[in-house]
Design a protein around this motif. Structure first.
Motif, PDB file in Angstrom:
ATOM      1  N   UNK A  97       4.462  36.572 -47.207  1.00  0.00           N
ATOM      2  CA  UNK A  97       6.236  36.367 -47.823  1.00  0.00           C
ATOM      3  C   UNK A  97       7.007  38.084 -46.995  1.00  0.00           C
ATOM      4  N   UNK A  98       7.535  37.674 -47.028  1.00  0.00           N
ATOM      5  CA  UNK A  98       8.853  38.512 -46.617  1.00  0.00           C
ATOM      6  C   UNK A  98      10.211  38.642 -47.523  1.00  0.00           C
ATOM      7  N   UNK A  99      10.797  40.142 -47.175  1.00  0.00           N
ATOM      8  CA  UNK A  99      11.630  40.311 -48.159  1.00  0.00           C
ATOM      9  C   UNK A  99      12.646  38.913 -47.910  1.00  0.00           C
ATOM     10  N   UNK A 100      12.700  37.770 -46.779  1.00  0.00           N
ATOM     11  CA  UNK A 100      13.768  37.090 -46.860  1.00  0.00           C
ATOM     12  C   UNK A 100      13.032  35.459 -46.923  1.00  0.00           C
ATOM     13  N   UNK A 101      11.930  35.849 -46.505  1.00  0.00           N
ATOM     14  CA  UNK A 101      11.193  34.229 -46.785  1.00  0.00           C
ATOM     15  C   UNK A 101      11.753  33.516 -48.711  1.00  0.00           C
ATOM     16  N   UNK A 102      11.736  35.477 -49.157  1.00  0.00           N
ATOM     17  CA  UNK A 102      11.928  35.566 -51.105  1.00  0.00           C
ATOM     18  C   UNK A 102      13.454  35.358 -51.518  1.00  0.00           C
ATOM     19  N   UNK A 103      13.922  35.562 -50.116  1.00  0.00           N
ATOM     20  CA  UNK A 103      15.728  35.390 -50.239  1.00  0.00           C
ATOM     21  C   UNK A 103      15.714  34.401 -49.916  1.00  0.00           C
ATOM     22  N   UNK A 104      14.663  32.660 -49.991  1.00  0.00           N
ATOM     23  CA  UNK A 104      15.377  31.702 -49.473  1.00  0.00           C
ATOM     24  C   UNK A 104      16.325  31.577 -48.081  1.00  0.00           C
ATOM     25  N   UNK A 105      16.024  32.711 -47.300  1.00  0.00           N
ATOM     26  CA  UNK A 105      16.336  32.427 -46.295  1.00  0.00           C
ATOM     27  C   UNK A 105      14.801  32.199 -45.414  1.00  0.00           C
ATOM     28  N   UNK A 106      15.978  31.294 -44.021  1.00  0.00           N
ATOM     29  CA  UNK A 106      15.200  30.783 -43.470  1.00  0.00           C
ATOM     30  C   UNK A 106      14.768  31.272 -41.848  1.00  0.00           C
TER      31      UNK A 106
END
Length: 123
Positions: free
Chosen positions: A9-18
């Motif tokens: 995972x990365x910060x974007x995926x953990x923030x729910x961003x596509x």
């Protein structure tokens, strides 16, 4: 042999961003190539850790910890399971995914029934 190819995972995926369209297209191309090569068993992303939980049982007592979890580098963003002839082949496919994602990919062999035989060197 089956192998699991794990992307973190990365910060974007953990923030729910596509993912950015270019990234999704690059990963989609690798998955499409895996399918065309006849080695893809499945490929799935997972939701962010905020929607997950960790479960622990100790001395008969269950503890459930709801996400999100702080160590992003330890979280799974998605998995691909392939059936290939060798570890090297799995690594080649993982390298293509790593290049598409611009990140480190983990490759792990899936345990099979034969791994539990008396001549097994796996365990």
């Amino acid at each position: 042999m089956r192998y699991m190819i794990i992307n973190k995972a990365d910060a974007d995926s953990e923030a729910g961003k596509l993912p950015a369209p270019e990234l999704a297209e690059a990963v989609g191309k690798v998955v499409d190539d895996l399918s065309k090569a006849g080695v893809l068993l499945f490929a799935e992303g997972v939701h962010r850790s905020a929607l997950g939980a960790r479960v622990k049982v100790a001395d008969g007592r269950r503890t459930v910890t709801d996400g999100p979890f702080t160590e992003t580098k330890e979280l799974i963003g998605g998995v691909i399971v392939v059936e290939v002839r060798s570890r090297d082949e799995a690594i080649e496919w993982a390298a293509r995914l790593a290049e598409a994602l611009g990140s480190e990919i983990e490759v792990r062999r899936v345990v099979e029934e034969a791994d539990f035989g008396p001549d097994s060197e796996v365990f």
